[in-house]
Design a protein around this motif. Sequence first.
Motif, PDB file in Angstrom:
ATOM      1  N   VAL A 138       1.788 -20.283  32.853  1.00  0.00           N
ATOM      2  CA  VAL A 138       2.057 -19.185  31.924  1.00  0.00           C
ATOM      3  C   VAL A 138       1.422 -17.895  32.430  1.00  0.00           C
ATOM      4  O   VAL A 138       2.040 -16.821  32.382  1.00  0.00           O
ATOM      5  CB  VAL A 138       1.537 -19.533  30.504  1.00  0.00           C
ATOM      6  CG1 VAL A 138       1.580 -18.329  29.581  1.00  0.00           C
ATOM      7  CG2 VAL A 138       2.332 -20.672  29.923  1.00  0.00           C
ATOM      8  N   LEU A 139       0.214 -17.981  32.975  1.00  0.00           N
ATOM      9  CA  LEU A 139      -0.458 -16.799  33.517  1.00  0.00           C
ATOM     10  C   LEU A 139       0.332 -16.213  34.680  1.00  0.00           C
ATOM     11  O   LEU A 139       0.514 -14.996  34.761  1.00  0.00           O
ATOM     12  CB  LEU A 139      -1.884 -17.163  33.952  1.00  0.00           C
ATOM     13  CG  LEU A 139      -2.680 -16.049  34.619  1.00  0.00           C
ATOM     14  CD1 LEU A 139      -2.905 -14.903  33.629  1.00  0.00           C
ATOM     15  CD2 LEU A 139      -3.993 -16.567  35.151  1.00  0.00           C
ATOM     16  N   ALA A 140       0.817 -17.054  35.561  1.00  0.00           N
ATOM     17  CA  ALA A 140       1.600 -16.576  36.706  1.00  0.00           C
ATOM     18  C   ALA A 140       2.882 -15.882  36.235  1.00  0.00           C
ATOM     19  O   ALA A 140       3.256 -14.827  36.766  1.00  0.00           O
ATOM     20  CB  ALA A 140       1.929 -17.738  37.633  1.00  0.00           C
TER      21      ALA A 140
ATOM     22  N   LEU B 229       4.383  -8.326  34.340  1.00  0.00           N
ATOM     23  CA  LEU B 229       3.616  -7.087  34.346  1.00  0.00           C
ATOM     24  C   LEU B 229       3.748  -6.341  35.672  1.00  0.00           C
ATOM     25  O   LEU B 229       3.883  -5.124  35.704  1.00  0.00           O
ATOM     26  CB  LEU B 229       2.139  -7.378  34.059  1.00  0.00           C
ATOM     27  CG  LEU B 229       1.786  -7.665  32.610  1.00  0.00           C
ATOM     28  CD1 LEU B 229       0.333  -8.106  32.495  1.00  0.00           C
ATOM     29  CD2 LEU B 229       2.012  -6.441  31.754  1.00  0.00           C
ATOM     30  N   ARG B 230       3.696  -7.068  36.784  1.00  0.00           N
ATOM     31  CA  ARG B 230       3.785  -6.432  38.110  1.00  0.00           C
ATOM     32  C   ARG B 230       5.166  -5.880  38.392  1.00  0.00           C
ATOM     33  O   ARG B 230       5.306  -4.915  39.134  1.00  0.00           O
ATOM     34  CB  ARG B 230       3.373  -7.431  39.182  1.00  0.00           C
ATOM     35  CG  ARG B 230       1.889  -7.722  39.139  1.00  0.00           C
ATOM     36  CD  ARG B 230       1.468  -8.699  40.202  1.00  0.00           C
ATOM     37  NE  ARG B 230       0.035  -8.963  40.087  1.00  0.00           N
ATOM     38  CZ  ARG B 230      -0.511 -10.137  40.236  1.00  0.00           C
ATOM     39  NH1 ARG B 230       0.240 -11.196  40.535  1.00  0.00           N
ATOM     40  NH2 ARG B 230      -1.803 -10.289  40.113  1.00  0.00           N
ATOM     41  N   SER B 231       6.208  -6.464  37.808  1.00  0.00           N
ATOM     42  CA  SER B 231       7.571  -5.987  38.050  1.00  0.00           C
ATOM     43  C   SER B 231       7.858  -4.705  37.276  1.00  0.00           C
ATOM     44  O   SER B 231       8.805  -3.989  37.608  1.00  0.00           O
ATOM     45  CB  SER B 231       8.586  -7.065  37.652  1.00  0.00           C
ATOM     46  OG  SER B 231       8.618  -7.210  36.241  1.00  0.00           O
ATOM     47  N   GLY B 232       7.050  -4.394  36.273  1.00  0.00           N
ATOM     48  CA  GLY B 232       7.265  -3.191  35.481  1.00  0.00           C
ATOM     49  C   GLY B 232       8.331  -3.372  34.420  1.00  0.00           C
ATOM     50  O   GLY B 232       8.735  -2.407  33.779  1.00  0.00           O
ATOM     51  N   ALA B 233       8.836  -4.573  34.229  1.00  0.00           N
ATOM     52  CA  ALA B 233       9.876  -4.821  33.235  1.00  0.00           C
ATOM     53  C   ALA B 233       9.336  -4.732  31.817  1.00  0.00           C
ATOM     54  O   ALA B 233      10.082  -4.501  30.883  1.00  0.00           O
ATOM     55  CB  ALA B 233      10.489  -6.205  33.465  1.00  0.00           C
ATOM     56  N   MET B 234       8.052  -4.886  31.668  1.00  0.00           N
ATOM     57  CA  MET B 234       7.451  -4.857  30.339  1.00  0.00           C
ATOM     58  C   MET B 234       6.964  -3.448  30.050  1.00  0.00           C
ATOM     59  O   MET B 234       6.189  -2.872  30.803  1.00  0.00           O
ATOM     60  CB  MET B 234       6.284  -5.845  30.281  1.00  0.00           C
ATOM     61  CG  MET B 234       5.700  -6.002  28.947  1.00  0.00           C
ATOM     62  SD  MET B 234       4.490  -7.326  29.054  1.00  0.00           S
ATOM     63  CE  MET B 234       3.901  -7.319  27.421  1.00  0.00           C
TER      64      MET B 234
END
Length: 159
Positions: free
Chosen positions: A98-100, A106-111
């Motif tokens: 779940v953490l991964a 978060l890193r993709s910027g989709a959120m």
Amino acid sequence: MSERALRGTRLVVTSYETDRGIDLAPRQAVEYACQNGHRFEMPFSVEAEIPPEWECKACGAQALLVDGDGPEEKKGKPARTHWDMLMERRTREELEEVLAERLAVLRSGAMNIAVHPRLLCERHAPIGCASGTPRSAARAEAAHADRAPRRAGEPTVRA
């Protein structure tokens, strides 16, 4: 007529019986002592279970039974932390997975992470955008002074 019938009597229930000829249940006097040095006796029935503690009549502290066993220690449940409750529902491997997933989102910027309105300057950009640290409204206004003037009706944030 009914008014006169009640005259001279109380409306409270009062017993007119006496204690003559009545045998009381056998009693025993139990002595208690509190930590402040007060000692007192309490009457209990011979058949009653004697409590190991009683509230002191003088100061209100917990008084212990003289020449008796102390109160039994109650077993307390250990406090459950958030981590304990989480580990009851998931295994460590599931948590890593779940953490991964969340880190990838978060890193993709989709959120789109919402910024609290008090952290926005008058240009609707996060205060302290360059450094990532919040600034006061006055400092944010000075930082954006070189940009276009504020439009009418546009909200300003005051600290």
